[in-house]
Structures are given as structure tokens and as C-alpha cells.
Design a protein around this motif. Structure first.
Motif, mmCIF file in Angstrom:
data_model
loop_
_atom_site.group_PDB
_atom_site.id
_atom_site.type_symbol
_atom_site.label_atom_id
_atom_site.label_comp_id
_atom_site.label_asym_id
_atom_site.label_seq_id
_atom_site.Cartn_x
_atom_site.Cartn_y
_atom_site.Cartn_z
ATOM 1 N N GLU A 139 -7.541 -24.585 24.252
ATOM 2 C CA GLU A 139 -7.486 -24.991 22.849
ATOM 3 C C GLU A 139 -8.149 -23.987 21.916
ATOM 4 O OE1 GLU A 139 -6.087 -27.605 21.513
ATOM 5 O OE2 GLU A 139 -5.651 -28.924 23.203
ATOM 6 N N SER A 140 -8.771 -22.957 22.528
ATOM 7 C CA SER A 140 -9.512 -21.962 21.727
ATOM 8 C C SER A 140 -10.654 -22.613 20.950
ATOM 9 C CB SER A 140 -8.570 -21.215 20.771
ATOM 10 O OG SER A 140 -7.591 -20.509 21.485
ATOM 11 N N TRP A 141 -11.290 -23.598 21.576
ATOM 12 C CA TRP A 141 -12.462 -24.192 20.946
ATOM 13 C C TRP A 141 -13.640 -23.248 21.091
ATOM 14 C CZ3 TRP A 141 -11.718 -29.394 23.950
ATOM 15 C CH2 TRP A 141 -10.645 -30.122 23.355
ATOM 16 N N PRO A 142 -14.401 -23.035 20.064
ATOM 17 C CA PRO A 142 -15.551 -22.143 20.172
ATOM 18 C C PRO A 142 -16.647 -22.770 21.028
ATOM 19 C CG PRO A 142 -15.493 -23.209 18.034
ATOM 20 C CD PRO A 142 -14.211 -23.567 18.706
ATOM 21 N N GLY A 143 -17.568 -21.913 21.510
ATOM 22 C CA GLY A 143 -18.713 -22.379 22.275
ATOM 23 C C GLY A 143 -18.540 -22.160 23.760
ATOM 24 N N ASP A 144 -19.677 -22.244 24.465
ATOM 25 C CA ASP A 144 -19.645 -22.067 25.916
ATOM 26 C C ASP A 144 -20.278 -23.232 26.662
ATOM 27 O OD1 ASP A 144 -22.333 -21.759 25.425
ATOM 28 O OD2 ASP A 144 -22.400 -19.618 25.902
ATOM 29 N N GLY A 145 -20.597 -24.332 25.937
ATOM 30 C CA GLY A 145 -21.159 -25.514 26.592
ATOM 31 C C GLY A 145 -22.659 -25.466 26.776
ATOM 32 N N SER A 146 -23.312 -24.435 26.283
ATOM 33 C CA SER A 146 -24.764 -24.363 26.387
ATOM 34 C C SER A 146 -25.401 -25.103 25.218
ATOM 35 C CB SER A 146 -25.222 -22.907 26.377
ATOM 36 O OG SER A 146 -24.937 -22.315 25.120
ATOM 37 N N GLU A 147 -26.730 -25.289 25.286
ATOM 38 C CA GLU A 147 -27.421 -26.006 24.226
ATOM 39 C C GLU A 147 -27.374 -25.251 22.910
ATOM 40 O OE1 GLU A 147 -31.807 -28.064 23.358
ATOM 41 O OE2 GLU A 147 -31.416 -26.986 25.231
ATOM 42 N N THR A 148 -27.439 -23.928 22.989
ATOM 43 C CA THR A 148 -27.427 -23.120 21.760
ATOM 44 C C THR A 148 -26.030 -22.816 21.261
ATOM 45 O OG1 THR A 148 -27.558 -21.099 23.101
ATOM 46 C CG2 THR A 148 -29.639 -22.086 22.319
ATOM 47 N N ASN A 149 -25.014 -22.990 22.121
ATOM 48 C CA ASN A 149 -23.636 -22.670 21.738
ATOM 49 C C ASN A 149 -22.695 -23.717 22.326
ATOM 50 O OD1 ASN A 149 -21.468 -21.315 20.625
ATOM 51 N ND2 ASN A 149 -21.338 -19.805 22.285
ATOM 52 N N PRO A 150 -22.753 -24.973 21.794
ATOM 53 C CA PRO A 150 -21.952 -26.043 22.386
ATOM 54 C C PRO A 150 -20.457 -25.851 22.125
ATOM 55 C CG PRO A 150 -22.970 -26.773 20.358
ATOM 56 C CD PRO A 150 -23.534 -25.420 20.625
ATOM 57 N N TYR A 151 -19.661 -26.413 23.035
ATOM 58 C CA TYR A 151 -18.236 -26.527 22.736
ATOM 59 C C TYR A 151 -18.072 -27.328 21.447
ATOM 60 C CZ TYR A 151 -17.349 -25.212 27.633
ATOM 61 O OH TYR A 151 -17.305 -24.581 28.841
ATOM 62 N N THR A 152 -17.128 -26.922 20.604
ATOM 63 C CA THR A 152 -16.926 -27.592 19.321
ATOM 64 C C THR A 152 -15.475 -27.989 19.155
ATOM 65 O OG1 THR A 152 -18.737 -26.366 18.291
ATOM 66 C CG2 THR A 152 -17.150 -27.401 16.821
ATOM 67 N N ILE A 153 -15.283 -29.287 19.010
ATOM 68 C CA ILE A 153 -13.974 -29.852 18.687
ATOM 69 C C ILE A 153 -14.049 -30.269 17.231
ATOM 70 C CG2 ILE A 153 -12.306 -31.656 19.248
ATOM 71 C CD1 ILE A 153 -13.683 -31.874 22.001
ATOM 72 N N ALA A 154 -13.262 -29.607 16.387
ATOM 73 C CA ALA A 154 -13.461 -29.818 14.953
ATOM 74 C C ALA A 154 -12.140 -29.832 14.204
ATOM 75 C CB ALA A 154 -14.360 -28.716 14.385
ATOM 76 N N GLU A 155 -12.137 -30.578 13.113
ATOM 77 C CA GLU A 155 -11.097 -30.527 12.088
ATOM 78 C C GLU A 155 -9.733 -30.906 12.624
ATOM 79 O OE1 GLU A 155 -11.635 -26.549 10.791
ATOM 80 O OE2 GLU A 155 -13.679 -26.920 10.105
ATOM 81 N N LEU A 156 -9.737 -31.934 13.484
ATOM 82 C CA LEU A 156 -8.481 -32.427 14.039
ATOM 83 C C LEU A 156 -8.156 -33.788 13.449
ATOM 84 C CD1 LEU A 156 -9.039 -31.567 17.812
ATOM 85 C CD2 LEU A 156 -7.958 -30.148 16.044
ATOM 86 N N HIS A 157 -6.871 -34.057 13.322
ATOM 87 C CA HIS A 157 -6.400 -35.384 12.947
ATOM 88 C C HIS A 157 -5.625 -35.934 14.137
ATOM 89 C CE1 HIS A 157 -4.792 -38.633 10.456
ATOM 90 N NE2 HIS A 157 -3.678 -38.462 11.156
#
Length: 862
Positions: A139-157
Motif C-alpha cells: 500500500e506504500s504506507w510510510p513507516g517501519d513499525g518501530s516506536e519512532t517510525n510507526p506504520y501509518t494508515i491515513a486519509e482513507l475513505h
């Protein structure tokens, strides 16, 4: 320069079709409004098309001002945003600045919430860490799942009525679901066996079950979400401890607004929970949680329902207009309720059931449809500094809740009792202010060993303090005044109690009354315009342990027990005689006299005024009551109770004692009434023998009469109306009627306080007049005169009173023929004020002149 500014701000805006100048103006205006106007709500609507804009310093000559302002805004004015965009309608965004958070989104995220188009997306299903990683890559979601760089699911309907819209299971990676619209699914967001989830700024609405549902998902954070109109609960957590719910808006859901089950150690702060069909906020087996600064309003059941949840703190919440109690604790011990405002709820304001060891501090509870605060089987509870006003039943009520402490509470204008304890023994009530309640101020029912200290109990419609079957209690230093019933009343075996240093004044009933309650200790109590009354059916109800150093109207209370022979010393305030005989009471001015289990009393030539029953005899025989003046008692002038036999009541004068159409009551046997004056029975005397031709009827079961009611022709002629007197005044009266031709002498008295205190002017006057030098007394408006006519043998006495009048002897004003003396300090103050005003005006003019010169100089140099 364009690239450096873009990097500095971290901004890339996606706008609807606007010119660059319009965008800059709207951004600047938006943040100025956010900074300076609280509660602002800014809406951007209905623009067409999009384009990318990079800020350019060279685009305007004002950029050197605008860009720094935007940078300052980014640094200091971050606020949470609430939004709600229906699927088929243009985006509508609402700014809510009513609650500021310490953790807020970056400026870039705020701008995206305003201007980003939502991407339509299918429901998302993730199970496990590897699945999350793979899906994020696809999905090309940003982040790597770490505490400082979480996976981000954003701006979806996402919308699908047959499925959960986002479902994540069995993962402990760090992820964030942000700024999504999740509308019209089965569950909006479902997290199962998940940790480290962060749900923020989502709109979740119209789902067929819960809006957000977490199960076995600890360390979750839910903030700034809008969760509305879901058919189940708004936000529901099960077995999801250590969660944080902050600044969410949860409205119009068909079950609970927010519910936590087995989800302790959680924090709920700054949430708005309104119009949900069941509980506003529900905790079940969720101990050690913090609920703070929430607004919980208009929910179908209680605002907060805390069930089997201990060690929770509820603080600074606003709880209004809920259909049951505002805050309801059931089987939830050791909780702390602090600084909550609870108003207009349809049940109790705060209700505790089986929830002992709880502390309630500084709460405001008003306008509840039931009690303000209600405790049931909740012992060892502390209520301190609460304000309880205008509730429809009791202000505070405790049932089966012993060992509780109530201190420094204000309880006023409630429709029943102020404070009521039912079977709540060992209660301590200290420094409470209890006023204007519709029944009793403080009432204890079968609540033994109570301690009431330094409470102020005033203006209640019933008794000030009532104890019912509540013996072994201690009442110390309470102030009880202006209540419509008794001041302090001990009812039905409330004996073995101690009353010390209480001040009891101006209550409509008795000051202190005992009903079937003996063996009490009374020390150092002060009664003003109130008397002492004791009642019972056995001698033990009248015998007290100690009665020492009490006063009635600043004179001693006499309570004699087991006395044979003797005369009550002069100058007392009230007399109670118990189990005594051959005692004489004469020449007193008192509030009342009781004789119980007595015989051969001689009660003669006393003035009894302003009590409840002037003389009350019970189980008292062979006594004489004669020559007394009994005035303005609120019930009967004389009350002869049952088993009271062979007493004589004669030659007394009864003024203004009216109950049931008679000034006397007799339910005893063989008692004789004769030759008394009754001011409500003075005609006719057709044969002019000095007696009314028709006998005076005595109320009561004895059906007794005074066969020879006297006519009183002793009347003060002057002053006989409301006057202002000064200097030397001649007091005049008519010649008093006397029996058998005996000579009569007169004594004259005055009262400066409407009849409470009398002072002697002259005795043994033969002529019906006396010259009084009014300059020897203080000026005042409440003066009365009294003339007493007595036969030389003392067998007959008559008393008459003047109407109230004023004395005003004005001192002469000292003047000088050449000048009037004026206080120097007032003049000096006036001159100082004038000088100060002139200096202030001069200083202001100087500042204005300097400013004008400076302005002209700058313009010329420019």
C-alpha cells in the motif's frame, strides 16, 4: 529560497482552487483566530479543483511579515481538529479549541486535515506482524513499525455495510490510523490482540455495531476521533488495559458512549460523550483508571457508571442532563471523586451502592431529580467541601453507611432533608453549613454514636437537628437558628447523649426538646428566644444524667430532679421540675415551666412569655397555679396532661395564647379553673359583677370550664398607641378591678426590647399614674410598659401592657456663633484628591504631546 522555506515549514498544501494570495490570507487569518479567540469554529467549504503551492518569499512585499507569523503559529498554536465529512457531501472541517492537549499533531498534519482529498479504499484486514509489513509495502504506507517510525494508515475513505472497515489482529508493531473516514461498515475499527496502536483524528460513523472496538489490545491510544451514530457502542474496550482515550467526541450511539470492561489502568481525558442511548461512560472491572475533564451529557442512563472498579479517580468532569444518576458507583470501593460538576441529572447526582472507602471532595451537585449525593451500604466514606444545592430530595443521604465523615459541605435549598443518615452509626458531621432545606437540616435515624460538631444549621423548614432512635450521640458547638420546627430534637430513645456548648436561637419550636429520651447530659448550651422541653410516658424519660450551666435568654435554666421542698432562686430563664414536691416558683419572668411527676407545687405571680406551652403539668397533683401572667405562647397558656389530678388554676391572666380556640388545655381529672382573665373572653357582663356571664371553655378531654372568667378593667391609658416619647412622661392607667373590696397597689415596669427584658420603675403606688423621666434610658423603638395591680393580701393580681412606642431624646447640636467646626482630616483628603487628579491630567497631556512630536519627527526623516 523557495526550497529552503518549504523545507523549513515542512509544508506541501493541497488546496482547492484558490489564488496564492487568498491561500496566504486564509492561513494567516485562520491561525490568528485560533490564537486569540477561544471556542472559535472555522469552516472551509466547497472549493473546486486542486493545485500544489510552494510559498515564495518574492511573491509579496509583505512576505517578511507573513512567513514569520506562520512559523510562530506552527510553533505555538497547535490545536486538535474535529471533522465530519459525509460520504457524498463536500468536506467540512470543524476547529475545536475548547480543549488543548500536550500532544498535538504537526502543522503539516493539521493542514492536511483541511485540504486533503480522502482516497477511497476497500476494507483493510491485517493479521500478524508479517502481514502488516507486507501490506504496508504493497500500500506504500510510510513507516517501519518501530516506536519512532510507526506504520501509518491515513486519509482513507472506507465504507462497506457487510464488513469491518479496518480489522487488525495479533500484532505488536507500532502503527497509526489517522485522518480516515470509516463510515457505514459493521465495525469501524476492530483491534484484536494488538498493542501499540494509535488511532487519531478519524471520523467513524453509521456503523452497524461499534465505532471502535478493542479486545485484548493494551497500550492503545485513541485521540481526537469523532465517533457518531453507530448502532452499538461508540468506543468499546475489552481486556485492553493501559489505554489512553483523549479528546474524542462520542455522540448519538445506540449503546454506551465509551465502555471499558476488564480494561483497568486506563486514562480517559477531555472526551465529549453526549446523547448516547445507554451509559455515557461505563467501567466494568476496570480498576485504577483516571477519568478527568470529560463532558458527559444527555445520555440515556447514567453519565458515569463505575461497576466493580476500584481505585479510580474521577476529577473535573462535567456531568449534566443524563437520564439516571450523574455518577453511579456500584460495588466499587476506594474511589476518589474530586471537583466534578454534576447538574440536572434525572436520578441522584452522585450515587454509591456497596462502594465504601470512597472520597468525595469539592464536587458541585445541583438540580438532581432525586438526592444530591446518595450512599447505600457504603461505609467509611468521606464527603468534604462539596456543594449540594436545589436537589429534589435530600441533599446528602446515607443508608447503612456507617463510619462516614462529612465535613465542610454546603447543603442548601434541597426539597427534603439537608443531610440524612439512616442506620449509619458512628457518623461524624463537622463544620457543615445546612440551610433552607424543606424538611430537617440534619436528621439521624437509628444512627447511634453520631458526632455532630460546629455545624451551622439555619432556616430549614423542619427541625434544625433531629435524632430518631440515635442514642449515645454527641452534639457540640453547633449553631442552630431560625428553623421552622425544633432547634435540636431527640426522639424515641435517643438517650445517653451529650449536648455541649450549642447555640440555639429563634427557632419556631422549642430550642432543645427531648421525646422519650432520658439520661442525657446538657452542659453550657445557650438558648435565646427558645426554651427547653421534655416529654415521655415514664419517669426515666425525664430524669437526665447532668443538666449544668445552660441558659435561656441569658438567664439560668433550672432543671430540678428529685427535690422535696425549696424555692427556685430568682432571675432564672426557665424551670423544669421532675419528680419533686413542695417546690415554690414565684416572681419569675420565664419562658416556660414544666412540672412532671410532681405534687404540691406552688406556682405564683410569675410572668411566662413567648414560650410554646406556658405551664405544662404531667402526672402532677395537688398544685396551685395562681396570679401568673401567661403571654404570647405559641400553643396553650397552660397545658394539663393526662394523669394530672386535683390542681387549681385561678386568678391568672392569659394574653394571646391561642390554639384551637382556647388558651388552656385539660385532659386530667378534677382540676379547677376559676377567676382567670382570658383576653379573648371579656363580654358580656350584663350584671356588672366583674365576670363574663358565659363560662370559658377549656380544650381537652376533661371538658372543663372556668365558671368565673374575670373581666380585666386595668388598662394603660397613656401611652396607648405607637408614639415617640421624650423628656418627662406621665403614665396613666385605669383603676384595677379587685375582689372582696381589698385595697390595690400598683407597680410599673418598662422593657426596651419588646418584652424580653423588664426593668422596675416603681412599686406600691396607690394612685393610677406615674411620672417617668425618659432621658434616663437609651433611645430605641421597641419599648413597652407594664402595670401590675396587686391586692394587699396578695390573693389577686392583674397585669396590663401598653402598645409599643419609641423613645427619642435628641442631644443638642454644638454650634459656634462665628464659624462651624469642620473635621480637618476630611478636608485634607479632599484637597489631596484634587491635587492628584490635576497631576494625572497633566501627565496624560504631556504623554500625548510627546507622542505627537515623535510622530512628526519620524515622518519628516522618512
Amino acid at each position: 529560497m523557495e526550497e529552503s522555506i518549504t523545507t523549513l515549514l515542512g509544508l506541501e498544501f493541497e488546496f482547492y482552487s484558490l489564488t496564492k494570495g487568498e491561500i496566504m490570507n486564509k492561513l494567516l487569518m485562520f491561525h490568528i483566530v485560533k490564537r486569540f479567540i477561544n471556542e472559535a469554529r472555522v469552516r472551509f467549504l466547497g472549493f473546486i479543483g486542486t493545485f500544489h503551492c510552494v510559498l515564495d518569499l518574492r511573491s509579496t512585499k509583505f512576505s517578511m511579515i507573513i512567513i514569520p507569523l506562520l512559523v510562530v503559529t506552527v510553533a505555538f498554536h497547535r490545536v486538535p481538529i474535529e471533522y465530519n465529512q459525509p460520504q457524498s457531501e463536500p468536506q467540512e472541517v470543524i476547529v475545536n479549541t475548547s480543549k488543548l492537549e500536550t500532544e498535538v499533531p504537526l502543522f503539516s498534519e493539521i493542514s492536511q486535515r483541511f485540504y486533503t482529498q480522502y482516497e477511497a479504499h476497500d476494507p483493510i484486514y491485517i493479521d500478524g506482524n508479517s502481514d502488516f509489513s507486507l501490506t504496508a509495502e504493497v500500500e506504500s504506507w510510510p513507516g517501519d513499525g518501530s516506536e519512532t517510525n510507526p506504520y501509518t494508515i491515513a486519509e482513507l475513505h472506507i465504507s462497506d455495510p457487510t464488513d469491518n472497515l479496518i480489522e487488525i489482529k495479533n500484532t505488536d508493531v507500532h502503527f497509526r490510523i489517522s485522518s480516515c473516514q470509516l463510515i457505514g461498515g459493521y465495525i469501524g475499527i476492530w483491534l484484536f490482540n494488538v498493542t501499540n496502536g494509535n488511532l487519531t483524528y478519524n471520523t467513524i460513523a453509521d456503523n452497524r455495531w461499534h465505532g471502535i472496538y478493542l479486545k485484548l489490545s493494551e497500550n492503545s491510544t485513541l485521540s481526537n476521533n469523532i465517533v457518531n451514530n453507530n448502532s452499538g457502542g461508540g468506543i468499546s474496550l475489552e481486556y485492553s488495559r493501559y489505554s489512553s482515550l483523549t479528546t474524542n467526541t462520542v455522540n448519538n450511539n445506540r449503546e454506551d458512549g465509551i465502555s471499558l470492561e476488564y480494561s483497568g489502568y486506563s486514562t480517559l481525558t477531555n472526551n465529549t460523550v453526549t446523547n448516547n442511548s445507554l451509559w455515557g461512560t461505563y467501567l466494568y472491572y476496570s480498576s485504577n483508571s483516571l477519568l478527568a475533564d470529560n463532558n458527559v451529557t444527555n445520555n440515556g442512563e447514567a453519565g458515569f457508571y463505575i461497576y466493580y472498579s476500584a481505585d479510580c479517580t474521577l476529577t473535573n468532569n462535567i456531568v449534566t442532563n443524563n437520564s439516571l444518576s450523574g455518577i453511579y458507583l456500584w460495588s466499587s470501593r476506594d474511589n476518589n471523586l474530586v471537583n466534578n460538576t454534576i447538574t440536572n441529572n434525572s436520578g441522584d447526582g452522585i450515587s454509591l451502592t456497596s462502594s465504601g472507602n470512597t472520597t468525595l471532595t469539592n464536587n458541585i451537585v445541583t438540580n438532581s431529580s432525586e438526592n444530591g449525593i446518595s450512599l447505600s451500604t457504603s461505609e467509611n466514606t468521606i464527603l468534604t467541601t462539596n456543594t449540594i444545592i436545589n436537589n429534589s430530595r435530600d441533599g446528602i443521604t446515607l443508608e447503612d453507611s456507617g463510619n462516614s465523615i462529612l465535613t465542610n459541605n454546603t447543603v442548601t435549598n434541597n426539597s427534603r432533608n439537608g443531610i440524612c443518615l439512616w442506620t449509619a452509626g458512628n457518623g461524624t458531621l463537622t463544620n457543615n453549613t445546612v440551610t433552607n432545606n424543606s424538611v430537617d437540616g440534619i436528621s439521624l435515624w437509628t444512627s447511634v454514636n453520631g458526632t455532630l460538631t460546629t455545624n451551622t444549621v439555619t432556616n430549614n423548614s423542619g427541625n434544625g437537628i433531629s435524632l430518631w432512635t440515635s442514642g449515645n450521640s454527641t452534639l457540640t458547638s453547633n449553631t442552630v437558628t431560625n428553623n421552622s420546627g425544633e432547634g435540636i430534637s431527640l426522639w424515641l430513645w435517643s438517650g445517653n447523649s451529650t449536648l455541649t456548648s450549642n447555640v440555639v436561637t429563634n427557632n419556631r419550636g422549642n430550642g432543645i426538646s427531648l421525646w422519650f429520651s432520658g439520661n442525657n447530659a446538657f452542659l453550657d448550651n445557650i438558648l435565646v428566644n427558645n426554651g427547653f422541653y421534655v416529654s415521655g410516658v415514664q419517669l426515666k424519660h425525664y430524669l437526665q444524667a447532668v443538666v449544668t450551666n445552660n441558659s435561656v435568654n441569658n438567664k439560668p435554666l433550672v432543671y430540678w430532679q428529685n427535690i422535696t421542698g425549696g424555692t427556685v432562686p430568682s432571675g432564672v430563664g426557665q424551670v423544669v421540675l421532675v419528680n419533686s414536691s413542695f417546690v415554690e416558683v414565684t416572681g419569675q419572668i420565664i419562658m416556660g415551666l414544666q412540672g412532671v411527676y410532681c405534687s404540691n407545687l406552688f406556682i405564683h405571680n410569675n410572668t411566662i412569655i413567648n414560650g410554646i406551652n406556658g405551664i405544662h403539668l404531667f402526672w402532677t397533683n395537688n398544685s396551685i397555679v395562681s396570679g401568673n401572667n401567661i403571654i404570647n405562647t405559641s400553643h396553650y397558656g397552660i397545658y394539663i396532661d393526662q394523669e394530672t389530678i386535683d390542681n387549681r388554676v385561678e386568678f391568672n391572666n392569659f394574653y394571646g395564647n391561642h390554639v384551637d380556640g382556647s388558651q388552656a388545655y385539660d385532659s386530667g381529672l378534677s382540676n379547677l379553673f376559676q377567676y382567670n382573665y382570658w383576653d379573648d373572653w371579656v363580654t358580656p357582663d350584663n350584671n356588672t359583677d366583674g365576670y363574663v356571664d358565659i363560662p370559658y371553655s377549656i380544650a381537652g378531654e376533661a371538658n372543663n370550664q372556668d365558671l368565673f372568667p374575670r373581666i380585666m378593667d386595668l388598662v394603660i391609658l397613656f401611652p396607648n398607641e405607637q408614639l415617640v416619647l421624650s423628656g418627662f412622661v406621665t403614665i396613666e392607667w385605669t383603676t384595677g378591678h379587685h375582689l372582696f373590696g381589698e385595697p390595690v397597689t400598683y407597680s410599673v415596669y418598662y422593657s426596651p426590647d419588646g418584652g424580653t427584658t423588664w426593668y422596675h420603675l416603681e412599686s406600691d403606688l396607690i394612685r393610677p399614674s406615674y411620672v417617668w423621666d425618659t432621658t434616663l434610658v437609651a433611645n430605641g423603638a421597641n419599648y413597652l410598659l407594664k402595670v401590675v395591680a396587686t391586692t394587699t393580701g396578695g390573693t389577686w393580681q392583674a397585669v396590663t401592657f401598653s402598645s409599643q412606642f419609641s423613645i427619642n431624646n435628641i442631644s443638642p447640636t454644638l454650634t459656634s456663633s462665628s464659624s462651624t467646626i469642620t473635621p480637618t482630616n476630611h478636608s485634607q483628603t479632599s484637597r489631596d484628591s484634587d491635587i492628584l487628579a490635576i497631576l494625572q491630567i497633566f501627565g496624560l497631556l504631556s504623554i500625548l504631546a510627546f507622542s505627537g512630536i515623535l510622530f512628526v519627527t519620524i515622518r519628516r526623516r522618512g
